[in-house]
Design an enzyme around this catalytic site. Structure first.
Site, PDB file in Angstrom:
ATOM      1  N   CYS A 111       0.892  -1.156   0.000  1.00  0.00           N
ATOM      2  CA  CYS A 111       0.000   0.000   0.000  1.00  0.00           C
ATOM      3  C   CYS A 111       0.927   1.200   0.000  1.00  0.00           C
ATOM      4  O   CYS A 111       1.577   1.475   1.008  1.00  0.00           O
ATOM      5  CB  CYS A 111      -0.922   0.043   1.204  1.00  0.00           C
ATOM      6  SG  CYS A 111      -1.912   1.553   1.195  1.00  0.00           S
ATOM      7  N   CYS A 114      -0.423   4.143   2.583  1.00  0.00           N
ATOM      8  CA  CYS A 114      -0.517   3.967   4.043  1.00  0.00           C
ATOM      9  C   CYS A 114      -0.324   2.501   4.391  1.00  0.00           C
ATOM     10  O   CYS A 114       0.785   1.991   4.297  1.00  0.00           O
ATOM     11  CB  CYS A 114      -1.818   4.524   4.593  1.00  0.00           C
ATOM     12  SG  CYS A 114      -3.304   3.954   3.762  1.00  0.00           S
ATOM     13  N   SER A 115      -1.369   1.817   4.767  1.00  0.00           N
ATOM     14  CA  SER A 115      -1.187   0.457   5.272  1.00  0.00           C
ATOM     15  C   SER A 115      -2.406  -0.411   4.990  1.00  0.00           C
ATOM     16  O   SER A 115      -2.733  -1.290   5.776  1.00  0.00           O
ATOM     17  CB  SER A 115      -0.920   0.501   6.774  1.00  0.00           C
ATOM     18  OG  SER A 115      -1.989   1.190   7.407  1.00  0.00           O
ATOM     19  N   CYS A 116      -3.104  -0.179   3.872  1.00  0.00           N
ATOM     20  CA  CYS A 116      -4.275  -0.985   3.537  1.00  0.00           C
ATOM     21  C   CYS A 116      -3.874  -2.462   3.485  1.00  0.00           C
ATOM     22  O   CYS A 116      -2.861  -2.811   2.890  1.00  0.00           O
ATOM     23  CB  CYS A 116      -4.849  -0.558   2.194  1.00  0.00           C
ATOM     24  SG  CYS A 116      -5.442   1.146   2.222  1.00  0.00           S
TER      25      CYS A 116
END
Ligand code: FE
Length: 215
Positions: A111, A114-116
């Site tokens: 991602c 961010c941090s999906c």
């Protein structure tokens, strides 16, 4: 690479905390201060979801696909529905896509913003997945990153990097390793690692012959 990205979910805060996050933090502080909750116990709970419960779900999906061609076809056609067949649904998994690794194609997931991450099948993302170096280098130099994870791909293998969004979450279906022909679905699932389902590792062959192998 287009990236429709909304940041309404959790992860590294790049925005004010939501009402729920504020309440969670306030509760955690209060419970810890009053001595009602041991911070170490909380850490252990988080670790469980990060490294045990979450990835075991994904591993069961992978093992089912390895032993059941009809299930695998459904998984590649409509991953959200096929994963829900095994009971794994919920937040951050509403729109799943499964990517099949083959001898000629290696998929890996990042991602970039961010941090999906697909929580219902993999749990919480590891720290490195959320780190800026992984998020940028997975796109710029995927083979270099794979090398650092110990994956050396032959030149002929195409590397495909998939950028998660807040809508679509990816799960890699790793290649079934050799030497696993006689293994049960449960034994196969035990071989599948979290990193192999992010696409930064391969599933290693079993160390010992499968228990189900006829003598
Ligand atoms: Fe994200």
């Amino acid at each position: 690479m287009s990236h429709e990205h909304r940041h309404e979910h959790g992860g590294t805060p790049q925005r004010p905390l939501t009402e729920t996050e504020l309440r969670v933090r306030a509760l955690e502080s209060l419970l810890t201060e009053k001595g009602l909750v041991d911070p170490k116990a909380l850490d252990a709970l988080i670790d469980t979801y990060e490294t045990k419960v979450g990835p075991r779900n994904g591993a069961r999906v992978v093992a089912r696909a390895w032993v059941d061609p009809a299930y695998k076809a459904r998984l590649l056609n409509d991953a959200t529905a096929a994963i829900a067949e095994l009971g794994y649904t919920g937040r951050q998994g509403e729109e799943m896509v499964v990517l099949e690794n083959t001898p000629t194609v290696h998929n890996m997931v990042v991602c970039t913003l961010c941090s999906c991450y697909p929580w219902p099948v993999l749990g919480l993302p590891p720290v490195w997945y959320k780190s800026p170096p992984y998020r940028s280098r997975a796109v710029l130099d995927p083979r270099g990153v794979l090398g650092e994870f110990g994956v050396a791909l032959p030149d002929g293998v195409e590397v495909r990097v998939w950028d998660s969004t807040s809508e679509v979450r990816y799960l890699v279906l790793p290649e079934r390793p050799p030497g696993t022909e006689g293994m049960s679905e449960g034994e196969l699932a035990a071989l599948v690692t979290r990193d192999s389902m992010i696409g930064v590792a391969r599933v290693a062959p079993p160390v010992r012959p499968a228990a189900g192998t006829p003598a």
